[in-house]
Design an enzyme around this catalytic site. Structure first.
Site, PDB file in Angstrom:
ATOM      1  N   VAL A   1       0.856  -1.190   0.000  1.00 15.07           N
ATOM      2  CA  VAL A   1       0.000   0.000   0.000  1.00 15.07           C
ATOM      3  C   VAL A   1       0.888   1.235   0.000  1.00 15.07           C
ATOM      4  O   VAL A   1       0.652   2.203   0.722  1.00 15.07           O
ATOM      5  CB  VAL A   1      -0.967  -0.010   1.218  1.00 15.07           C
ATOM      6  CG1 VAL A   1      -2.072   1.034   1.032  1.00 15.07           C
ATOM      7  CG2 VAL A   1      -1.596  -1.379   1.409  1.00 15.07           C
TER       8      VAL A   1
ATOM      9  N   ARG B   1       3.331  -3.619   7.774  1.00 13.00           N
ATOM     10  CA  ARG B   1       3.110  -3.747   9.219  1.00 13.00           C
ATOM     11  C   ARG B   1       1.824  -4.469   9.581  1.00 13.00           C
ATOM     12  O   ARG B   1       1.787  -5.276  10.503  1.00 13.00           O
ATOM     13  CB  ARG B   1       3.084  -2.347   9.856  1.00 13.00           C
ATOM     14  CG  ARG B   1       4.394  -1.592   9.752  1.00 13.00           C
ATOM     15  CD  ARG B   1       4.274  -0.181  10.278  1.00 13.00           C
ATOM     16  NE  ARG B   1       3.338   0.626   9.494  1.00 13.00           N
ATOM     17  CZ  ARG B   1       2.099   0.920   9.869  1.00 13.00           C
ATOM     18  NH1 ARG B   1       1.628   0.492  11.021  1.00 13.00           N
ATOM     19  NH2 ARG B   1       1.311   1.656   9.088  1.00 13.00           N
TER      20      ARG B   1
ATOM     21  N   VAL C   1       7.172  -3.255 -17.199  1.00 11.08           N
ATOM     22  CA  VAL C   1       7.940  -2.423 -18.129  1.00 11.08           C
ATOM     23  C   VAL C   1       7.014  -1.353 -18.703  1.00 11.08           C
ATOM     24  O   VAL C   1       5.957  -1.673 -19.249  1.00 11.08           O
ATOM     25  CB  VAL C   1       8.534  -3.260 -19.282  1.00 11.08           C
ATOM     26  CG1 VAL C   1       9.381  -2.373 -20.201  1.00 11.08           C
ATOM     27  CG2 VAL C   1       9.364  -4.411 -18.752  1.00 11.08           C
TER      28      VAL C   1
ATOM     29  N   ALA D   1       5.303   1.048 -17.147  1.00 15.36           N
ATOM     30  CA  ALA D   1       4.143   1.454 -16.330  1.00 15.36           C
ATOM     31  C   ALA D   1       2.840   1.064 -17.027  1.00 15.36           C
ATOM     32  O   ALA D   1       2.578  -0.115 -17.206  1.00 15.36           O
ATOM     33  CB  ALA D   1       4.208   2.949 -16.026  1.00 15.36           C
TER      34      ALA D   1
ATOM     35  N   LEU E   1       2.000   1.614 -20.176  1.00 15.56           N
ATOM     36  CA  LEU E   1       2.106   1.458 -21.631  1.00 15.56           C
ATOM     37  C   LEU E   1       1.944  -0.011 -22.036  1.00 15.56           C
ATOM     38  O   LEU E   1       2.366  -0.907 -21.305  1.00 15.56           O
ATOM     39  CB  LEU E   1       3.475   1.957 -22.110  1.00 15.56           C
ATOM     40  CG  LEU E   1       3.792   3.442 -21.900  1.00 15.56           C
ATOM     41  CD1 LEU E   1       5.221   3.728 -22.338  1.00 15.56           C
ATOM     42  CD2 LEU E   1       2.812   4.322 -22.671  1.00 15.56           C
TER      43      LEU E   1
ATOM     44  N   GLY F   1       7.566  10.302  -6.865  1.00 12.07           N
ATOM     45  CA  GLY F   1       7.245   8.889  -7.045  1.00 12.07           C
ATOM     46  C   GLY F   1       7.742   8.270  -8.328  1.00 12.07           C
ATOM     47  O   GLY F   1       7.321   7.172  -8.685  1.00 12.07           O
TER      48      GLY F   1
ATOM     49  N   ASP G   1      17.266  -1.690 -12.245  1.00 10.21           N
ATOM     50  CA  ASP G   1      15.851  -1.685 -12.621  1.00 10.21           C
ATOM     51  C   ASP G   1      15.711  -1.792 -14.143  1.00 10.21           C
ATOM     52  O   ASP G   1      14.868  -2.526 -14.656  1.00 10.21           O
ATOM     53  CB  ASP G   1      15.176  -0.412 -12.104  1.00 10.21           C
ATOM     54  CG  ASP G   1      13.674  -0.442 -12.278  1.00 10.21           C
ATOM     55  OD1 ASP G   1      13.038  -1.376 -11.750  1.00 10.21           O
ATOM     56  OD2 ASP G   1      13.137   0.451 -12.951  1.00 10.21           O
TER      57      ASP G   1
ATOM     58  N   LYS H   1      14.126  -4.861 -16.570  1.00  8.08           N
ATOM     59  CA  LYS H   1      13.130  -4.626 -17.621  1.00  8.08           C
ATOM     60  C   LYS H   1      13.614  -5.162 -18.968  1.00  8.08           C
ATOM     61  O   LYS H   1      12.850  -5.792 -19.705  1.00  8.08           O
ATOM     62  CB  LYS H   1      12.830  -3.128 -17.727  1.00  8.08           C
ATOM     63  CG  LYS H   1      12.108  -2.570 -16.512  1.00  8.08           C
ATOM     64  CD  LYS H   1      11.924  -1.060 -16.614  1.00  8.08           C
ATOM     65  CE  LYS H   1      11.196  -0.505 -15.403  1.00  8.08           C
ATOM     66  NZ  LYS H   1      11.059   0.962 -15.440  1.00  8.08           N
TER      67      LYS H   1
END
Length: 816
Positions: free
Chosen positions: A472, A507, A609, A611, A613, A664, A678, A682
């Site tokens: 989350v 948590r 890969v 987001a 798209l 973000g 990263d 991908k």
């Protein structure tokens, strides 16, 4: 004449009998004449059985007898005025004395015959009808107590007596006095020859009501219970079950046979023969229209009318090559079971004559095995027939509806629905009338199967999708917000009701069979959540075994993907932006793909890969259509694209990285992005999806930063060290500008090798014009050899990534 029957829950206490009285008063005012059949107070029949059993064993039953007496007086005190109570007290006392004497006699000889038991059980209905009669009289209604033993004549099969309809109809026909409310004891009758008390067996009070309704040529039989009629399925298992407006007699008979609790099969027979409608009503919601059962069912577009089930079933199979072409095998099989008193609930036989399978009560499976083994001992010894096969812990499900015979593809839709949810069918039976399709499944899949079928056939306007999500953070929280704000639109436009049944952060976690309110999920987790435990979360999700379940992993954790294989093995679909599983060990990648395929459990990772798209989907479409990928070139990091697209020496490089983290674009630790790890994940995923089975070692990454930065103890320390690298990046920028070039972090794959590096590109490169956080992926293939197929757009940020996950969930839902 109108006939009403009230069950045990409807007459459970004084308050409920008062409600019954009001209903009777209203009906009397409407029709002028009533016949009211009542059961015993709720729980009293079981109490009488318990008393009898205790007495028969020589144990004390005093406590139970005293409770029985107190219950009767409690109801009497709550209903009747002191004057009325005084008038009937002597009769109540005498009844209790007779019951006490009967039990004393049973205890003395330590034997309770079926005849004695029937007499003892009769005290339940007799006390209830007696008290209701006097309460109606007290309320100024013309009530008359009717002891059914004087009117319902049976044979001497105590415990489940057969009705002598000729004599019974003649006697009941005399009760035709208009302007009277006859209050009748349900469940009981008397032996025509001896006059001794008998009972009518399971559902006897309903049966009594049907007997009186048929004999009186009633306009209608009303059965008053504690639900709003006959429901589409058992509401204890299917929360979305709703009341069926009407059923044909044939449908009602089928549903009662398969466990519809508000009906008992023999109940319908007398009124069906007379064409008398039966109305099922709710005592506690009398304004609800209930369910009408009649001959003249109106046409509607519902293919099935009901969904019923029976649990604790055993499948018993007789099979072997020695059965083929041999006459009398089936006769011996069923005769043996019949002689042993074993009821066969379902029958199925292969057309090859190689096997016969029946469904029976699991409690009788050992008995059936022994009997059949003995019957076919000769054939089994000579290996003509295999040893008897028994499968316990099964359940039967029946879909019922007259419209099935006029509809194509019902069975196909049923089996496809079950198959897509990983529910295996063990046996199937369907009659030529096409009124019923019955099949056996593992009991553990019962609730899942019922809900899946109910959604498919009764709630075809929308499908409920059960979501379990871990993570989350930015993406997970944004996904929850998008689902919450678009809930009704998704339900209306896409026919999907997205319900969260499990949510966890690092948590706390919440798991619930009912929908979790996701409006303020962080607060809800803090207040109502239990300690987070990934093992427990996955275990409970699997144990709940809900239909149409999707697991969503919105973490960047390496721990969560370790559970993917088990999740897929349990036919639970997965949607995830977490790249670790797809970019891990090659054997693990292949294993997950194989498990997904084998179990028909969708495993989707489009947002790994690009987001939101359509990067992976486009690549898969190329490969699936037979194209061969020859080269891939791409800017795959939305965060690094944002950084280098916006870097111009006016703002220090370290400040731009910090900004990307704050909005973000980067991972929680920006070193994941700046390390190139990263991007390597991908590129590795894209290469594997193109058909190249390569590993991390096959992709070379030119480091953006010195190792000292990458080895910083924490993120803040890293940013301090990154500031020292600002001059180096300024130097790279100036050098590129001097040649009218721009800095781009480019990944490429060709001939089994991958490379990732910061490059200065000129205007001839498609990557030169990138802006914002755009990703760009260029696929070169045998079809696209001169100019690549390009996918371009925003490749980072919680909004587009969450939107991509949401789109994936909706698309996956279409195949569940």
């Amino acid at each position: 004449m109108q006939v009403l029957k009230f069950g045990g829950t409807s007459v459970a206490n004084a308050d409920r009998l008062s409600i019954v009285s009001k209903i009777c008063g209203s009906k009397y005012a409407e029709h002028g004449g009533l016949c009211v059949i009542v059961s015993a107070f709720s729980g009293i029949t079981d109490l009488l059985i318990k008393m009898t059993d205790l007495a028969e064993k020589g144990h004390s039953y005093t406590e139970e007898l005293n409770y029985f007496k107190s219950k009767v007086y409690e109801v009497a005190d709550g209903l009747l005025s002191p004057d009325t109570l005084e008038k009937i007290n002597t009769e109540l006392t005498e009844n209790h004395q007779v019951l006490g004497n009967l039990l004393s006699g049973v205890a003395l000889i330590q034997e309770a015959s079926d005849r004695t038991r029937d007499y003892i059980l009769s005290f339940g209905e007799r006390n209830c009808a007696f008290l209701l009669t006097h309460y109606l009289i007290q309320e100024k209604l013309p009530a008359q107590y009717i002891d059914a033993r004087k009117y319902v004549k049976t044979n001497s099969s105590y415990g489940a007596a057969r009705v002598n309809f000729e004599e019974t109809n003649k006697l009941i026909g005399d009760l035709n006095q208009q302007g009277t409310i006859y209050v009748v004891t349900g469940f009981i009758g008397s032996d025509f020859d001896s006059g001794r008390t008998t009972t009518l067996g399971r559902g006897g009070s309903d049966y009594s009501a049907a007997i009186f309704a048929a004999a009186m040529d009633a306009n209608e039989l009303e059965i008053w219970t504690d639900v709003d009629g006959v429901l589409t399925s058992d509401p204890r298992k299917v929360k979305k079950a709703y009341t069926v407006d009407e059923l044909s007699y044939a449908e009602a008979m089928e549903m009662s046979h398969f466990g519809a609790k508000v009906l008992y099969s023999p109940t319908i027979r007398p009124v069906r023969e007379k064409g008398i409608p039966t109305l099922i009503k709710n005592t506690f919601n009398p304004d609800h229209k209930g369910t009408i059962i009649h001959h003249n069912k109106s046409k509607n577009n519902k293919i099935i009318s009901g969904l019923s089930s029976i649990s604790d079933i055993a499948l018993v199979s007789l099979q072997g090559t020695g059965m083929q072409g041999v006459t009398g095998i089936a006769t011996r099989f069923f005769h043996s079971l019949s002689e042993a008193g074993i009821n066969v609930i379902m029958i199925t036989q292969a057309s090859s004559e190689h096997s016969i399978t029946v469904g029976i009560s699991q409690a009788e499976s050992d008995k059936a095995t022994a009997i059949l083994s003995k019957e076919f001992e000769f054939e089994i010894k000579r290996q003509l027939i295999d040893p008897i096969v028994v499968q316990n812990k099964k359940s039967l499900i029946a879909i019922i509806g007259e419209n099935m015979k006029n509809s194509f593809g019902v069975a196909g839709k049923l089996f496809q629905t079950l198959g897509k949810n990983g529910i295996n069918i063990e046996a199937i039976a369907q009659g030529s009338s096409e009124l019923n399709i019955t099949f056996a499944i593992d009991h553990q899949d019962l609730s899942k199967a019922l809900n899946t079928i109910h959604d498919a056939f009764f709630l075809s306007d929308y499908k409920t999708i059960h979501l379990f999500m871990i993570g989350v953070g930015l993406i997970g929280k944004t996904l929850l917000e998008q689902i919450n704000s678009n809930f009704e639109k998704i339900k209306t436009d896409n026919g999907k009701e997205l319900v969260f049944c499990g949510i966890s952060n690092s948590r706390k976690m919440i798991i619930s069979e009912s929908a979790i309110d996701i409006t303020h999920i962080s607060n809800t987790l803090d207040i109502d959540g239990e300690s987070a435990d990934i093992n427990s979360f996955v275990d409970r999700m699997i144990e709940m075994n809900l239909a149409n379940t999707i697991f969503v992993d919105c973490t960047a954790s390496a721990m969560v993907p370790q559970h993917y294989a088990r999740i897929l093995e349990n036919n639970i679909a997965i949607s995830t932006p977490n790249k670790i599983a797809l970019s891990s060990d090659l054997s693990a990648y292949k294993n997950l793909k194989a498990i997904s395929l084998k179990n028909s459990a969708a495993f989707n990772y489009e947002t790994n890969v690009g987001a939101g798209l359509p990067v992976i989907a486009t690549l898969q479409n190329l490969v699936n259509s037979g194209d061969e990928i020859t080269k891939i070139e791409a800017v795959l990091s939305g965060s690094l694209s944002f950084i280098f697209n916006n870097y111009n020496n006016d703002v220090p490089f370290s400040d731009l990285v910090r900004k990307a983290k704050e909005i973000g674009y980067t991972e929680p630790d920006p070193r994941e992005d700046l390390s190139g790890n990263d991007v390597r994940r991908k590129l590795l995923i894209l290469a594997r999806e193109s058909g190249a089975m390569i590993s991390n070692e096959d992709i070379a990454v030119e480091a953006l930063l010195p190792q000292s930065c990458m080895d910083a103890d924490n993120v803040e320390t890293f940013f301090g060290l990154l500031e020292k690298e600002n001059p180096q990046f300024a130097k790279l920028y100036d050098a590129a500008q001097a040649e009218n070039k721009r800095l781009r972090f480019i990944a490429s794959y060709h001939n089994g090798k991958g490379q990732i590096a910061l490059k200065a590109v000129d205007q001839s490169s498609p990557f030169y014009s990138l802006k914002g956080s755009d990703n760009m992926i260029a696929y070169y293939s045998t079809r696209y050899d001169k100019a690549p197929l390009v996918v371009r757009g925003p490749g980072a940020g919680p909004q587009v990534t969450a939107a991509g996950v949401l789109a994936e969930i909706i698309n996956m839902s279409n195949t569940l």
